[in-house]
Design a protein around this motif. Structure first.
Motif, short mmCIF file in Angstrom:
data_model
loop_
_atom_site.label_atom_id
_atom_site.label_comp_id
_atom_site.label_asym_id
_atom_site.label_seq_id
_atom_site.Cartn_x
_atom_site.Cartn_y
_atom_site.Cartn_z
N ARG A 68 33.28 61.57 36.52
CA ARG A 68 32.03 62.01 35.89
C ARG A 68 30.92 60.97 36.00
O ARG A 68 29.75 61.29 35.88
N THR A 69 31.26 59.72 36.21
CA THR A 69 30.25 58.68 36.40
C THR A 69 30.71 57.79 37.54
O THR A 69 31.81 57.95 38.07
N GLY A 70 29.88 56.82 37.90
CA GLY A 70 30.24 55.89 38.97
C GLY A 70 31.06 54.71 38.48
O GLY A 70 31.33 53.80 39.26
N THR A 71 31.47 54.71 37.21
CA THR A 71 32.17 53.54 36.66
C THR A 71 33.47 53.26 37.39
O THR A 71 33.77 52.12 37.76
N ALA A 72 34.28 54.29 37.61
CA ALA A 72 35.57 54.09 38.27
C ALA A 72 35.37 53.61 39.70
O ALA A 72 36.08 52.71 40.17
N LEU A 73 34.40 54.20 40.39
CA LEU A 73 34.14 53.79 41.76
C LEU A 73 33.64 52.36 41.81
O LEU A 73 34.04 51.57 42.67
N ARG A 74 32.80 51.98 40.87
CA ARG A 74 32.29 50.61 40.83
C ARG A 74 33.43 49.62 40.59
O ARG A 74 33.46 48.52 41.16
N SER A 75 34.39 50.01 39.77
CA SER A 75 35.54 49.14 39.49
C SER A 75 36.34 48.90 40.77
O SER A 75 36.80 47.78 41.03
N GLU A 124 37.02 45.31 42.69
CA GLU A 124 38.36 44.85 43.05
C GLU A 124 38.42 44.46 44.52
O GLU A 124 39.05 43.46 44.89
N ARG A 125 37.77 45.26 45.37
CA ARG A 125 37.74 44.94 46.80
C ARG A 125 36.99 43.64 47.06
O ARG A 125 37.39 42.84 47.90
N HIS A 126 35.91 43.42 46.33
CA HIS A 126 35.15 42.19 46.49
C HIS A 126 36.02 40.99 46.11
O HIS A 126 36.04 39.96 46.82
N THR A 127 36.75 41.10 45.03
CA THR A 127 37.64 40.02 44.60
C THR A 127 38.73 39.79 45.64
O THR A 127 39.08 38.64 45.95
N ALA A 128 39.26 40.86 46.19
CA ALA A 128 40.31 40.74 47.20
C ALA A 128 39.79 40.08 48.46
O ALA A 128 40.48 39.25 49.07
N PHE A 129 38.57 40.41 48.87
CA PHE A 129 37.98 39.78 50.06
C PHE A 129 37.78 38.29 49.85
O PHE A 129 38.00 37.49 50.75
N THR A 130 37.35 37.91 48.65
CA THR A 130 37.14 36.50 48.34
C THR A 130 38.47 35.75 48.39
O THR A 130 38.56 34.64 48.96
N ALA A 131 39.51 36.34 47.82
CA ALA A 131 40.83 35.71 47.85
C ALA A 131 41.35 35.60 49.27
O ALA A 131 41.96 34.58 49.65
#
Length: 240
Positions: A192-199, A203-210
């Motif tokens: 219903r909102t973009g919250t889940a997609l943003r999460s 997570e992908r950003h954190t994974a790329f940094t790691a």
């Protein structure tokens, strides 16, 4: 050191060590007269390099890098590393673009509708500034699911349909293909909102940094390994 000793020092099984040696990831071990393998500090260093490379680049690429090194083809090994870094860079760019698009569509998801609903296909096309044919194409692609009015079979778009159409228009403006748009629309319908997609994007950003940090660590270990062992001969000896 024996197979079990090398395996224990790296936290893997003896069979895993033997498999890596057979694949050429580790240099061939010397053998005793009775056939037992004898590993050295070079094998331990190579094993640690492989593990670090696997964390940063993935196991298949790590294997290819180490086997290239032990074929004395360091140019190929470096090319594989460069290609892996390039892939990560492209994934980061795609993630940044997706995040940018998400910021843009948040208004389409959350803002109140200024137009009355339900809407006809012509009214929605006018609101979005697109042709009615575009809305039909989006529907045929499974991106829109307007209600069909009984009898006349005219399309009727409710508030959710209008929201989805706004999102589709913005993603198409970002040159997204339908195959990439459909999961986004499905996620918005479910959450219903973009919250889940943003999460997910965070997570992908954190994974790329790691992963980038792991690549950096692997590069340091590999450089040390090459400096210490690349020029050394690696004969297969037998011991009484």
């Amino acid at each position: 050191m024996k197979t079990a000793d090398l395996a224990a020092s790296a936290g893997v099984s003896p069979q895993h060590v033997r498999n890596l040696e057979a694949a050429g990831v580790l240099p061939a071990a010397a053998r005793t007269a009775t056939g037992y393998r004898l590993y050295t500090d070079e094998h331990l260093s190579a094993l640690h390099c492989y593990q670090a490379l696997a964390r940063g680049h993935g196991a298949p690429i790590a294997r290819a890098i180490m086997t290239a090194i032990y074929r004395d083809d360091t140019a190929e090994a470096f090319a594989l590393i460069d290609a892996s870094h390039h892939t990560l860079h492209e994934q980061r760019q795609a993630l940044a673009q997706t995040t940018q698009i998400l910021n843009a569509i948040s208004n389409a998801v959350d803002e109140r509708l200024h137009a009355s609903v339900p809407m006809s296909i012509r009214e929605l096309a006018h609101l979005l500034g697109v042709r009615t044919s575009a809305l039909r194409v989006w529907e045929n692609a499974g991106l829109l699911t307007p209600e069909r009015l009984p009898g006349v079979q005219h399309r009727s778009y409710d508030a959710d349909d209008v929201r989805d159409a706004r999102v589709i228009r913005l993603l198409r403006q970002g040159h997204y293909r339908f195959t990439r748009i459909k999961p986004v629309i499905e996620e918005l319908r479910n959450a219903r909102t973009g919250t889940a997609l943003r999460s997910v994007l965070e997570e992908r950003h954190t994974a790329f940094t790691a992963r980038a940090r792991a690549m950096l660590h692997a590069a340091a270990l590999l450089d040390q390994h090459l400096t210490a062992y690349a020029a050394r001969p690696r004969p297969i000896a037998a011991y009484a």
